[in-house]
Design a protein around this motif. Sequence first.
Motif, PDB file in Angstrom:
ATOM      1  N   UNK A 204      -2.122 -23.734  -2.430  1.00  0.00           N
ATOM      2  CA  UNK A 204      -2.554 -25.028  -2.713  1.00  0.00           C
ATOM      3  C   UNK A 204      -1.515 -26.141  -3.059  1.00  0.00           C
ATOM      4  N   UNK A 205      -0.418 -25.984  -2.875  1.00  0.00           N
ATOM      5  CA  UNK A 205       0.712 -26.649  -3.313  1.00  0.00           C
ATOM      6  C   UNK A 205       1.378 -27.244  -1.990  1.00  0.00           C
ATOM      7  N   UNK A 206       1.013 -26.692  -1.040  1.00  0.00           N
ATOM      8  CA  UNK A 206       1.360 -26.867   0.474  1.00  0.00           C
ATOM      9  C   UNK A 206       0.513 -27.643   1.278  1.00  0.00           C
ATOM     10  N   UNK A 207       1.101 -28.503   2.206  1.00  0.00           N
ATOM     11  CA  UNK A 207       0.258 -29.050   3.225  1.00  0.00           C
ATOM     12  C   UNK A 207      -0.449 -28.162   4.013  1.00  0.00           C
ATOM     13  N   UNK A 208      -1.777 -28.037   4.148  1.00  0.00           N
ATOM     14  CA  UNK A 208      -2.642 -27.358   4.755  1.00  0.00           C
ATOM     15  C   UNK A 208      -3.421 -28.363   6.125  1.00  0.00           C
TER      16      UNK A 208
ATOM     17  N   UNK B 208      -6.079 -32.280  -2.175  1.00  0.00           N
ATOM     18  CA  UNK B 208      -6.586 -32.189  -0.766  1.00  0.00           C
ATOM     19  C   UNK B 208      -7.263 -30.661  -0.277  1.00  0.00           C
ATOM     20  N   UNK B 209      -6.410 -29.810  -0.932  1.00  0.00           N
ATOM     21  CA  UNK B 209      -6.781 -28.486  -0.618  1.00  0.00           C
ATOM     22  C   UNK B 209      -8.141 -27.948  -1.601  1.00  0.00           C
ATOM     23  N   UNK B 210      -8.151 -28.354  -2.608  1.00  0.00           N
ATOM     24  CA  UNK B 210      -9.572 -27.884  -3.258  1.00  0.00           C
ATOM     25  C   UNK B 210     -10.716 -28.584  -2.978  1.00  0.00           C
ATOM     26  N   UNK B 211     -10.651 -30.035  -2.449  1.00  0.00           N
ATOM     27  CA  UNK B 211     -11.858 -30.558  -2.023  1.00  0.00           C
ATOM     28  C   UNK B 211     -11.987 -30.151  -0.601  1.00  0.00           C
ATOM     29  N   UNK B 212     -11.149 -29.766   0.277  1.00  0.00           N
ATOM     30  CA  UNK B 212     -11.535 -29.446   1.610  1.00  0.00           C
ATOM     31  C   UNK B 212     -12.109 -27.848   1.582  1.00  0.00           C
ATOM     32  N   UNK B 213     -11.792 -27.144   0.333  1.00  0.00           N
ATOM     33  CA  UNK B 213     -12.673 -25.878   0.272  1.00  0.00           C
ATOM     34  C   UNK B 213     -13.661 -25.766  -0.234  1.00  0.00           C
ATOM     35  N   UNK B 214     -14.041 -27.137  -0.928  1.00  0.00           N
ATOM     36  CA  UNK B 214     -15.286 -27.432  -1.628  1.00  0.00           C
ATOM     37  C   UNK B 214     -15.254 -26.750  -3.109  1.00  0.00           C
TER      38      UNK B 214
ATOM     39  N   UNK C 241      -3.917 -27.512 -13.660  1.00  0.00           N
ATOM     40  CA  UNK C 241      -4.525 -28.630 -13.026  1.00  0.00           C
ATOM     41  C   UNK C 241      -5.533 -28.233 -12.088  1.00  0.00           C
ATOM     42  N   UNK C 242      -4.968 -27.130 -11.094  1.00  0.00           N
ATOM     43  CA  UNK C 242      -5.628 -26.377 -10.311  1.00  0.00           C
ATOM     44  C   UNK C 242      -7.214 -25.779 -10.843  1.00  0.00           C
ATOM     45  N   UNK C 243      -6.960 -25.306 -12.090  1.00  0.00           N
ATOM     46  CA  UNK C 243      -7.967 -24.668 -12.754  1.00  0.00           C
ATOM     47  C   UNK C 243      -9.001 -25.652 -13.307  1.00  0.00           C
ATOM     48  N   UNK C 244      -8.316 -26.734 -13.855  1.00  0.00           N
ATOM     49  CA  UNK C 244      -8.987 -27.955 -14.610  1.00  0.00           C
ATOM     50  C   UNK C 244     -10.022 -28.713 -13.650  1.00  0.00           C
ATOM     51  N   UNK C 245      -9.138 -29.096 -12.622  1.00  0.00           N
ATOM     52  CA  UNK C 245     -10.076 -29.879 -11.441  1.00  0.00           C
ATOM     53  C   UNK C 245     -11.322 -29.126 -10.884  1.00  0.00           C
ATOM     54  N   UNK C 246     -11.358 -27.986 -11.017  1.00  0.00           N
ATOM     55  CA  UNK C 246     -12.538 -27.333 -10.591  1.00  0.00           C
ATOM     56  C   UNK C 246     -13.666 -27.329 -10.985  1.00  0.00           C
ATOM     57  N   UNK C 247     -13.466 -27.736 -12.572  1.00  0.00           N
ATOM     58  CA  UNK C 247     -14.478 -27.749 -13.512  1.00  0.00           C
ATOM     59  C   UNK C 247     -15.009 -29.301 -13.643  1.00  0.00           C
ATOM     60  N   UNK C 248     -14.656 -30.071 -12.980  1.00  0.00           N
ATOM     61  CA  UNK C 248     -15.015 -31.587 -13.263  1.00  0.00           C
ATOM     62  C   UNK C 248     -16.060 -32.314 -12.655  1.00  0.00           C
ATOM     63  N   UNK C 249     -16.915 -32.816 -13.004  1.00  0.00           N
ATOM     64  CA  UNK C 249     -17.900 -33.831 -12.325  1.00  0.00           C
ATOM     65  C   UNK C 249     -19.044 -32.964 -11.792  1.00  0.00           C
ATOM     66  N   UNK C 250     -19.337 -31.658 -12.231  1.00  0.00           N
ATOM     67  CA  UNK C 250     -20.327 -30.601 -11.696  1.00  0.00           C
ATOM     68  C   UNK C 250     -21.725 -31.307 -12.109  1.00  0.00           C
TER      69      UNK C 250
END
Length: 393
Positions: A129-133, A198-204, A383-392
């Motif tokens: 998740x920290x690298x350009x995909x 980028x990676x979290x959003x792309x993977x929904x 951040x990786x964990x927290x961002x997935x909890x937001x705005x659901x």
Amino acid sequence: MKTKWMMLLLPALLFALGVQAQQNVGFKDGTLVSPQVNSDNSVTFRLNAPKAQQVMVIGDWEANDGKGNMVKGADGVWTYTTPVLPSEMYTYRFSIDGVTGLDPANPFTKRDVGTIFSMFFVDGYPAEFYQVQDVPHGTVLQQWYHSDKAGTDRRMSVYLPAGYQTEGHSYPVLYLLHGSGGDETAWLDLGMTARIMDNLIARKKAEPMIVVIPNGNFGVQAAAGETKDNLRFRPVMSNQIKGNYKNGDYEMAFPEIINFIERTYRVKADKAHRAVAGLSMGGFHTLYISANFPEKFDYMGLFSAGIRFSADDAANPVYNNLDQKLQTLQTVGYKLYWISIGKDDFLYKANREYMQQLDKLGFKYEYHESTRGHLWCNWRQYLLQFAQRLFKE
């Protein structure tokens, strides 16, 4: 006779080939390879320093406290191989006869506070998740805004998700705050925020959102070197941020940032679509911004929060009557109050005491405890964990 000579020459030839192969170990196209991530996720470092007497590698991995004594070969190349390392982004430097510096074979570096480090990735989760995909990429802007309270223009970083420029809808906002040694670039350079999003959003796995990273050192305009006189500012020197960390100015000026973002970008301008989170000093700021403006945020994240006071700090109107402010926040309501810290963090005790205070108030929160201490490897994962909890919804 020919066969006899070949038999005599064969051992010498094999020996010569062996020496050549040994000399080429650690080289690619004649260039020294360092670092080399091996197939088992150990990492080999090499340094060509034939006149050195002692060489160490000093990194931020957990094994052997990140230290390794390098061994000098006959060719003058020093070598050290770590134990197997978990997937992460790591930083390191070499100490050569007591002088510490970068790995000259590695062009990839990161600045942390006032020091430059060499860096590398060990693949897998979470480093993927920290690298350009190969996913749609957002846009990062360096945005200036005017602060009436500071009496000057100040700079922030703004991440816009992929599609912002082409789609017409509005987005929720995460305000992401750095630590006392950082600036508006820290969460991007060391926290890998744009890549994570980028990676979290792309993977929904996360909702598309705008991420705003202000400069939390209220006495300066921007990162060092970004203003006419800012080269003198070194955030590692605590005397230069004294009076700006816990005097309440940044917290009380924070609505200026929110108002600017909501005037400038397409955002969903309500409590349900705002989040604020920060590491260390930024966690301290998150605590008091949300406590003093309970109507602003539905999501709050305290990452290794700097919860420590003197009597003078507690007397500040921004910081006093905290129990009452937290009770007001409870009454107004919120969706997530997320506290995270490593068990070896020097702020661990203060955070546990703060949670005891919350327990007495019946204040609901979620707690995540990780290993290790006050390190970027933790904050990236938070951040990786927290961002997935937001705005659901």
